[in-house]
Design an enzyme around this catalytic site. Structure first.
Site, PDB file in Angstrom:
ATOM      1  CG  HIS A  52      34.843 -41.743 -12.326  1.00 22.31           C
ATOM      2  ND1 HIS A  52      34.437 -40.979 -13.391  1.00 22.31           N
ATOM      3  CD2 HIS A  52      36.041 -41.247 -11.949  1.00 22.31           C
ATOM      4  CE1 HIS A  52      35.339 -40.063 -13.648  1.00 22.31           C
ATOM      5  NE2 HIS A  52      36.335 -40.210 -12.784  1.00 22.31           N
ATOM      6  CD  GLU A  54      29.436 -42.926 -12.794  1.00 24.62           C
ATOM      7  OE1 GLU A  54      28.940 -41.916 -13.318  1.00 24.62           O
ATOM      8  OE2 GLU A  54      30.489 -42.889 -12.125  1.00 24.62           O
ATOM      9  CB  CYS A  82      32.688 -38.630 -17.127  1.00 27.90           C
ATOM     10  SG  CYS A  82      33.526 -40.205 -16.781  1.00 27.90           S
ATOM     11  CB  CYS A  85      31.160 -43.478 -16.308  1.00 20.96           C
ATOM     12  SG  CYS A  85      32.386 -43.297 -14.986  1.00 20.96           S
TER      13      CYS A  85
END
Length: 151
Positions: A52, A54, A82, A85
């Site tokens: 992701h 992040e 999420c 993360c």
């Protein structure tokens, strides 16, 4: 610099994800008004469910700092993180999170889950959500609308 400026920078990074056929989410990690690291969604390209935006930014920052702890930093991301993360940010000791669009399905910054406000964590992160949420949300909606049309 203001939160809006950094979210706009993260939106430019989200465009990189979009151009690669990834969900357009961008993230930039900042310390003392300087970019430490950038990331954008790349799970498809990397064959990695953890890639992701992040996580990509946190990985690069950790490598640059030669430390997995990233104190006194702010992570700007175009979409509410999420749970995965959020956990990574807590472990990295990020000081502040600023995000754009809320994620009504998997958001962990207060919309579905509220990972950051749990006092049982040994580190607390200041969270600011909804910064330029329309711009961030529009980018995501356009991506999924185009994807549905292609099917």
């Amino acid at each position: 610099m203001s939160d809006e400026i950094w979210i706009k920078h993260a939106l430019i990074l989200a465009d990189k994800a979009y151009q690669q056929g990834e969900v357009p989410v961008g993230a930039v990690l900042v310390k003392n008004n300087q970019i430490i690291a950038e990331g954008w969604n790349q799970p498809i390209a990397h064959h990695d469910p953890s890639a992701h935006a992040e996580i990509m930014a946190l990985r690069l920052a950790g490598q640059a700092a030669q430390n997995y702890r990233l104190p006194e930093t702010t992570l700007y991301v175009t979409l509410e993180p999420c749970v995965m993360c959020a956990g990574a940010m807590i472990h990295a000791r990020v000081e502040r999170l600023v995000f754009g669009a809320y994620d009504p399905k998997t958001g962990a910054g207060g919309s579905v889950f509220d990972i950051f406000s749990d006092a049982r964590h040994n580190h607390q992160i200041e969270v600011v959500g909804g910064v330029l949420s329309e711009l961030c949300g529009d980018k995501l909606r356009a991506f999924f609308r185009e994807r549905r049309r292609k099917r």
